[in-house]
Design a protein around this motif. Structure first.
Motif, PDB file in Angstrom:
ATOM      1  N   ALA A   1       0.825  -1.214   0.000  1.00  0.00           N
ATOM      2  CA  ALA A   1       0.000   0.000   0.000  1.00  0.00           C
ATOM      3  C   ALA A   1       0.860   1.266   0.000  1.00  0.00           C
ATOM      4  CB  ALA A   1      -0.922  -0.014   1.214  1.00  0.00           C
TER       5      ALA A   1
ATOM      6  N   LEU B   1       4.895   4.836  -4.016  1.00  0.00           N
ATOM      7  CA  LEU B   1       5.057   6.133  -4.667  1.00  0.00           C
ATOM      8  C   LEU B   1       3.758   6.923  -4.581  1.00  0.00           C
ATOM      9  CD1 LEU B   1       6.903   4.783  -7.796  1.00  0.00           C
ATOM     10  CD2 LEU B   1       7.902   5.795  -5.760  1.00  0.00           C
ATOM     11  N   GLY B   2       2.646   6.206  -4.534  1.00  0.00           N
ATOM     12  CA  GLY B   2       1.341   6.861  -4.445  1.00  0.00           C
ATOM     13  C   GLY B   2       1.243   7.752  -3.215  1.00  0.00           C
TER      14      GLY B   2
ATOM     15  N   TYR C   1       5.782   1.908 -13.192  1.00  0.00           N
ATOM     16  CA  TYR C   1       6.125   2.140 -11.790  1.00  0.00           C
ATOM     17  C   TYR C   1       7.628   1.901 -11.579  1.00  0.00           C
ATOM     18  CZ  TYR C   1       4.590   2.145  -6.849  1.00  0.00           C
ATOM     19  OH  TYR C   1       4.346   2.451  -5.534  1.00  0.00           O
TER      20      TYR C   1
ATOM     21  N   PHE D   1      -5.637   3.425  -5.753  1.00  0.00           N
ATOM     22  CA  PHE D   1      -4.230   3.242  -6.080  1.00  0.00           C
ATOM     23  C   PHE D   1      -3.431   3.041  -4.802  1.00  0.00           C
ATOM     24  CE2 PHE D   1       0.046   4.728  -7.192  1.00  0.00           C
ATOM     25  CZ  PHE D   1       0.268   3.990  -8.335  1.00  0.00           C
ATOM     26  N   SER D   2      -3.728   3.884  -3.827  1.00  0.00           N
ATOM     27  CA  SER D   2      -2.925   3.895  -2.629  1.00  0.00           C
ATOM     28  C   SER D   2      -3.081   2.615  -1.803  1.00  0.00           C
ATOM     29  CB  SER D   2      -3.308   5.116  -1.816  1.00  0.00           C
ATOM     30  OG  SER D   2      -2.536   5.162  -0.668  1.00  0.00           O
TER      31      SER D   2
ATOM     32  N   SER E   1      -3.837  -0.215  -3.011  1.00  0.00           N
ATOM     33  CA  SER E   1      -3.610  -1.348  -3.935  1.00  0.00           C
ATOM     34  C   SER E   1      -4.847  -2.237  -4.047  1.00  0.00           C
ATOM     35  CB  SER E   1      -2.432  -2.245  -3.510  1.00  0.00           C
ATOM     36  OG  SER E   1      -1.359  -1.550  -2.992  1.00  0.00           O
TER      37      SER E   1
HETATM   38  N1  PHE Z   1      -0.277   1.239  -3.563  1.00  0.00           N
HETATM   39  C1  PHE Z   1       0.909   1.538  -4.272  1.00  0.00           C
HETATM   40  C2  PHE Z   1       1.286   2.994  -4.033  1.00  0.00           C
HETATM   41  O1  PHE Z   1       0.660   3.696  -3.305  1.00  0.00           O
HETATM   42  C3  PHE Z   1       0.810   1.264  -5.742  1.00  0.00           C
HETATM   43  C4  PHE Z   1       0.217  -0.031  -6.114  1.00  0.00           C
HETATM   44  C5  PHE Z   1      -0.857  -0.075  -6.962  1.00  0.00           C
HETATM   45  C6  PHE Z   1       0.718  -1.231  -5.631  1.00  0.00           C
HETATM   46  C7  PHE Z   1      -1.442  -1.271  -7.307  1.00  0.00           C
HETATM   47  C8  PHE Z   1       0.121  -2.434  -5.954  1.00  0.00           C
HETATM   48  C9  PHE Z   1      -0.959  -2.453  -6.812  1.00  0.00           C
HETATM   49  O2  PHE Z   1       2.221   3.472  -4.585  1.00  0.00           O
END
Ligand code: PHE
Length: 515
Positions: free
Chosen positions: A29, A32-33, A109, A237-238, A240
């Protein structure tokens, strides 16, 4: 343990403890987000007022869908395609949609992690010089026109190869020896490093102005649908979620494991880290404004890659002891990003392994090699930055929203598995989910998400994006979504070669029957 092959693969690796699982899930989780996405998004979307849509999104969709991911993976004990297939055969396609989308995300990513790795090295002698924008776009990335370029930029390609090599080794080592171990080391290190950074940032002159800029609410923003879309996208996104990644992680959790309580810990830790990152970043920007005798709203480049790779280096250069601050900042980005990308690759590798009946190691190597070749080919060329920006926009504002809608509607309305999943969660967890969970997951979430999606698609179609040419958006933006859909279809149609346990019986019913 129940004998017989009907009880999911008995040799399935597991996290060694709930702490192992929680650290890994937090590692996925927090990425980078949290550091390069959240502060900018929050600032642009109403500052302090953004916390309201953010919290609403967390409570109404984030945590409920996180539990849904956990329930599916923990009950059906497979990576996303196998778990969904066991839930209901045709749902396998949903699993592949999520996994191919994750694959797309991993490809770019990794590039951002590679930039962070370069900048970690550059920090020691502040190599970016005076004009950090010219350095980033020109000297470092050598950005050209939006298009398809084959000119490899070695400054990016080399760290990118290193990142992929490290990912490959960790994934090949497996769940316990690879992924869990990395998280046990990296997550505490990340918290320490980032905590130190925030403390330092708060003691800089002007820090308070930075915090005011971030937290002063612009209430009018709450009336803007785009702000709500930003909040929901950020949460997905954050955390996951809806990427099939948490399904896979939960499938490696031991059978008697408190799933919902772990989920609350993960969600809380992720949001805390996000807000901490917002504080650290904006305190630092306050210092920049102070140095330049201006105010934050006059500063430019407060979001996305530019924030971390142009604005931040500029601040670092002006700061006493900047080299250390810079190294810790970019080091933290690398740690946070790495623990996230390995979660994606584990999800993809496990899916391929189960479908094609491969050994774990073969699947890991194949998937990482394919992924790295595409990643290097696309993102270490002179057209990398613009491609990355476009793919990111479509994957996160269209792809993931489609995935979440499909997932909630299919589970709750088409296959009607929500009561079973709810009973499953409640059987293993101490924090029990009520009927309201089903209402949120099956009612509120798809309605809100569909409204958002329609809005967003309409804007992208009518207004385009960042003024990039239409053909380019068609190829890299809509093309990404098309690719994910076609990829999902093809992967579903390929005959299942691994063991799918056609007569799969989920625990704990299985055990009860045999008693
Ligand atoms: N959650 C991760 C982030 O905040 C990005 C991510 C997305 C990881 C999808 C896994 C799946 O950067």
């Amino acid at each position: 343990m129940a004998g017989g092959s009907a009880a999911a693969a008995p040799e399935r690796e597991t996290w060694t403890s709930s702490t192992g699982f929680i650290l890994a899930a937090v590692g996925s989780a927090v990425g980078l987000g949290n550091i390069w996405r959240f502060p900018g998004v929050a600032y642009e979307s109403g500052g302090g007022a953004f916390l309201i849509p953010y919290l609403v999104a967390l409570l109404t969709a984030g945590i409920p869908i996180l539990f849904l991911d956990y329930a599916v993976g923990h009950r059906y004990r497979g990576a996303a395609p196998l778990s969904y297939r066991r839930m209901a055969r045709p749902a396998e396609a949903l699993g592949w949609f999520q996994i191919v989308l994750s694959f797309v995300i991993a490809v770019y990513y990794a590039a951002v992690i590679a930039w962070s790795l370069s900048y970690f090295v550059f920090a020691f002698d502040l190599r970016w010089g005076e004009d950090t924008a010219a350095f980033f776009v020109g000297e470092y990335l050598q950005v050209g026109e939006p298009g398809i370029s084959t000119t490899l930029v070695s400054g990016v390609a080399v760290p990118l190869v290193l990142v992929w090599a490290a990912v490959l080794v960790i994934i090949a080592l497996g769940v316990t020896k690879g992924v869990q171990r990395v998280n046990i080391i990296f997550i505490p290190l990340l918290v320490l490093a980032f905590g130190g950074l925030v403390v330092r940032a708060l003691t800089l002159p002007g820090a308070a102005d930075g915090l005011n800029a971030l937290f002063t609410p612009d209430w009018a923003a709450l009336a803007d649908p785009a702000v709500w879309i930003a909040a929901y996208s950020q949460i997905f996104f954050s955390l996951s979620i809806a990427f099939g990644i948490m399904v896979t992680y939960a499938s490696y959790q031991r059978r008697r494991a408190n799933m919902t309580s772990s989920g609350l810990v993960v969600a809380f830790a992720n949001s805390s880290f996000e807000i901490l990152a917002g504080i650290g970043v904006f305190a630092t920007l306050g210092f920049l404004a102070h140095q330049q005798a201006t105010t934050i709203d006059q500063l430019e480049g407060l979001s996305g890659p530019i924030l971390s790779f142009v604005t931040f280096p500029a601040v670092i250069s002006e700061m006493p002891g900047g080299a250390v601050f810079g190294a810790v900042f970019f080091g933290a980005l690398v740690l946070a990003g790495f623990t996230s990308i390995i979660s994606i690759l584990l999800g993809v590798a496990a899916s391929v392994q189960e479908k094609f009946g491969l050994t774990h190691r073969t699947a890991a190597v194949t998937v990482c090699v394919v992924c790295s070749v595409i990643s290097i080919g696309l993102f270490s060329t002179t057209s990398g930055l613009i491609a990355l920006d476009t793919v990111d926009q479509w994957a996160n504002n269209v792809g993931i929203v489609v995935s979440a809608i499909a997932m909630t509607v299919l589970i709750v309305w088409v296959f009607r598995t929500a009561p079973v999943l709810r009973a499953h969660l409640n059987r293993v967890s101490t924090f029990r989910v009520g009927r309201v969970w089903v209402v949120l997951v099956g009612g509120l979430a798809p309605v809100v998400l569909t409204t958002m999606l329609v809005q967003r698609v309409r804007t992208l179609v009518t207004e385009g994006y960042e003024g990039y040419p239409a053909w380019y958006l068609l190829v890299f933006g809509w093309g990404t979504i098309g690719l994910v859909a076609v990829g999902a279809l093809v992967l579903t149609l390929i005959p299942w070669r691994g063991r799918d346990d056609a007569g799969f019986r989920a625990w704990p019913e299985l055990e009860e029957e045999q008693r």
